[in-house]
Write a protein that holds these residues in place. Structure first.
Motif, PDB file in Angstrom:
ATOM      1  N   THR A   1       0.830  -1.206   0.000  1.00  0.00           N
ATOM      2  CA  THR A   1       0.000   0.000   0.000  1.00  0.00           C
ATOM      3  C   THR A   1       0.862   1.251   0.000  1.00  0.00           C
ATOM      4  O   THR A   1       0.615   2.199  -0.740  1.00  0.00           O
TER       5      THR A   1
ATOM      6  N   CYS B   1       2.436   4.722  -2.990  1.00  0.00           N
ATOM      7  CA  CYS B   1       2.338   6.172  -2.920  1.00  0.00           C
ATOM      8  C   CYS B   1       3.663   6.875  -2.701  1.00  0.00           C
ATOM      9  O   CYS B   1       3.743   8.083  -2.855  1.00  0.00           O
TER      10      CYS B   1
ATOM     11  N   THR C   1       1.647   6.481   7.222  1.00  0.00           N
ATOM     12  CA  THR C   1       1.616   7.722   6.432  1.00  0.00           C
ATOM     13  C   THR C   1       2.207   8.881   7.207  1.00  0.00           C
ATOM     14  O   THR C   1       3.040   9.636   6.715  1.00  0.00           O
TER      15      THR C   1
ATOM     16  N   ARG D   1       3.260  10.761  -3.175  1.00  0.00           N
ATOM     17  CA  ARG D   1       2.297  11.341  -4.113  1.00  0.00           C
ATOM     18  C   ARG D   1       1.146  11.975  -3.357  1.00  0.00           C
ATOM     19  O   ARG D   1       0.593  12.974  -3.778  1.00  0.00           O
ATOM     20  N   ASP D   2       0.744  11.331  -2.289  1.00  0.00           N
ATOM     21  CA  ASP D   2      -0.418  11.792  -1.531  1.00  0.00           C
ATOM     22  C   ASP D   2      -0.408  11.006  -0.228  1.00  0.00           C
ATOM     23  O   ASP D   2       0.292  10.011  -0.108  1.00  0.00           O
TER      24      ASP D   2
ATOM     25  N   VAL E   1      -1.834   8.312   2.376  1.00  0.00           N
ATOM     26  CA  VAL E   1      -2.695   7.133   2.255  1.00  0.00           C
ATOM     27  C   VAL E   1      -3.475   7.044   3.538  1.00  0.00           C
ATOM     28  O   VAL E   1      -2.874   7.018   4.611  1.00  0.00           O
TER      29      VAL E   1
ATOM     30  N   LEU F   1      -6.050   7.226  -1.617  1.00  0.00           N
ATOM     31  CA  LEU F   1      -5.255   8.445  -1.694  1.00  0.00           C
ATOM     32  C   LEU F   1      -6.297   9.549  -1.801  1.00  0.00           C
ATOM     33  O   LEU F   1      -6.922   9.714  -2.844  1.00  0.00           O
TER      34      LEU F   1
ATOM     35  N   THR G   1      -6.047   2.343  -3.169  1.00  0.00           N
ATOM     36  CA  THR G   1      -4.856   1.501  -3.234  1.00  0.00           C
ATOM     37  C   THR G   1      -5.075   0.159  -2.553  1.00  0.00           C
ATOM     38  O   THR G   1      -4.429  -0.809  -2.869  1.00  0.00           O
TER      39      THR G   1
ATOM     40  N   ALA H   1      -7.982  11.878   6.604  1.00  0.00           N
ATOM     41  CA  ALA H   1      -6.947  12.638   5.892  1.00  0.00           C
ATOM     42  C   ALA H   1      -6.929  14.080   6.352  1.00  0.00           C
ATOM     43  O   ALA H   1      -5.857  14.670   6.535  1.00  0.00           O
TER      44      ALA H   1
END
Lengths: 224, 302
Positions: free
Chosen positions: A85, A89, A122, A133-134, A136, A169, A176, A204
């Motif tokens: 996972t 990312c 994360t 990238r972002d 998770v 994401l 993902t 998030a």
């Protein structure tokens, strides 16, 4: 969704670390890297090697766990899931010939450990400054008595309904991780996915707040 | 964030960092000659210590202890077992020390850290030989049922003085543990009592209410490192890696010596140096005892 609490920088020796709590589930994650590859044969010349280890403390569940000999299958499976996972990312091509280790330790388990681990990972990556990238984020959804339930705890989980773990994401709106056990009618899946996406976005937001707070603290300490 | 002197400071900063890595002993000695250590502490001072009791709600007793950055989490779980034939009146205490890979960049998963079995053995020896716990308190029904206490100590951050922190954490958890109320049901098995059972009083109550263990004399320790003629208390991981002579002294709260551990090392110490270490430990034990008492009374208020 249960109460969430997160803290960055718990392990001073690690490059990045975080503690993540979802209700009674408490997980600590530490990231070491990028650093030199320990096993030369596994070195990849175009990207970084990501390794993950998931372990549960003996006192984390209701009855004390004894480690089965020959490796715990559930731990290995979850380690693999977390690794894949987060590998999706991280911008792995930016750090070739190196290794990033992510270690996750469950201190208290009350359902949703997989999700808590991914969220903690994360945060730990963000603390370590590893390009991603972002974020998770992940949460679990169940379906009992014709109601989708967000963020199951151990009791709800043992009731026997389906348990769907989703990792997304948030900004890119991409999935993902999607794992499900037990049976679920297909028309309900839409609802369940909808609910889990909302849950993940809420997490998030919270994670972003924590990171901003942390950045402000660092700024303040540097004396800007 | 650019300050006019930034480049100058940066270049001297880089030099200091490089010097620290390339010539650690000399870097260290430069500090010692001014009677101070790289983190700003005087030579004989230990780091900030904090104790948090009850951090793991699912365990019967738990403690999270931090000495500087070194963090240890101990949890105690009690299970009922049949006592052995030689000691029908005694329960059992099992101590397990774990260093998971998160605690230090040197620990690799799959291969236990070098320090792990050493500290584990030291801990079990110290706790059993100090006479802190009377195993008879863990007995329920003579010859049939007794408590097995599993003490699991997890190192969450390894920054020197592992044994000191682990011992303090184990002792704090033992001072916090509450033995649950149990009753023996008709099958002769021990069951946990809930509040409703208490009112019914149908089963024979073996253990009236939750109680704590009485701790007789609490062992507490201090690790010192010796370098030439200097004695430094409570080393960090960096200091431990440079200087290889360690002395660990365990005293109990009555002031008696429980254990003295000096595993070799390049510095051969005169007894006067050891006596200085013992004096430092004595002071430290008083400090630690007051922290423990504070933490315990804070729990009682709740």
């Amino acid at each position: 969704m249960r109460q969430i609490r997160a803290e960055i920088g718990a392990v001073s020796k690690a490059d990045g670390s975080a503690i993540f709590e979802m209700g009674n589930t408490k997980v600590i994650a530490a990231v070491y890297g990028p650093r030199e590859v320990q096993n030369r044969s596994q070195q990849m010349s175009d990207q970084t090697l990501v390794r993950c280890e998931y372990s549960m403390a003996n006192f984390s569940t209701g009855d004390r766990m004894r480690k089965p000999k020959g490796g715990d299958r559930r731990s290995t499976e979850i380690s693999l899931v977390i690794r894949q996972t987060v590998e999706a990312c991280i911008l792995t091509h930016l750090m070739p010939r190196s290794q990033i280790d992510i270690y996750v330790q469950v201190l208290q388990a009350d359902g949703g450990t997989r999700s808590a681990c991914i969220n903690a990972a994360t945060l730990a990556f963000a603390d370590a400054g590893i390009p991603m990238r972002d974020l998770v984020t992940s949460c679990s959804v169940g379906y009992l008595h014709s109601t989708p339930l967000l963020d199951l705890n151990y009791v709800e989980h043992s009731a026997g309904g389906p348990d769907v773990t989703v990792g997304i994401l948030p900004k890119l709106d991409k999935v993902t991780l999607l794992q499900m056990d037990s049976k679920l009618p297909i028309d309900i899946l839409e609802n369940v996915m909808q609910l889990s996406t909302e849950g993940c976005k809420a997490i998030a937001n919270y994670i972003r707040e924590i990171l901003l707070e942390n950045a402000k603290q660092l700024e303040y300490r540097r004396g800007v | 964030m650019s300050v006019p002197n930034a480049t100058e400071d940066l270049s001297s900063e880089v030099e200091v960092d490089a010097f620290r890595r390339l010539f650690p002993v000399r870097y260290f000695e430069r500090h010692l000659s001014e009677s101070i250590r790289p983190d700003g502490r005087p030579l004989k001072e230990a780091r900030d210590t904090s104790i948090f009791l009850g951090s793991v709600a699912s365990a019967n007793g738990s403690a999270l202890v931090k000495i500087g950055s070194t963090t240890m989490l101990t949890a105690i779980k009690l299970e009922v077992m049949t006592p052995s034939l030689e000691t029908p009146d005694e329960g059992c205490l099992a101590i397990d020390f774990h260093m998971p890979a998160i605690c230090s960049p040197i620990v690799r998963p799959g291969r236990p850290a070098e320090a792990e079995p050493v500290v584990s053995k030291q801990l079990s020896d110290t706790i059993s030989s100090s006479g802190m716990i009377d195993l008879k308190e863990l007995s329920l029904v003579s010859g049939k049922a007794a408590w097995m206490a599993y003490l699991d100590i997890y190192c969450l951050d390894a920054d020197g003085a592992l044994f000191d922190t682990a011992l303090l954490s184990a002792v704090a958890a033992l001072s916090h543990v509450k033995i649950p109320a149990v009753a023996m049901n008709d099958d002769g098995k021990i069951v946990l009592m809930s509040d409703e059972d208490g009112k019914k009083q149908a089963n024979e109550q073996v253990n009236k209410e939750k109680r704590k263990l009485t701790l007789k004399s609490i062992p507490l320790s201090l690790t010192c490192i010796l370098h030439k003629s200097y004695i430094l208390a409570d080393p960090t991981a960096e200091e431990e890696s440079i200087i290889e002579t360690h002395v660990t002294i365990v005293l109990d709260t009555h002031g008696q010596l429980v254990s003295l551990y000096k595993p070799g090392g390049p510095v051969l110490a005169y007894t006067s140096a050891i006596q200085d270490c013992v004096a430092l430990t004595r002071q430290r034990v008083k400090e630690l005892k007051s922290f423990l008492d504070e933490a315990n009374s804070a729990m009682e208020v709740e």
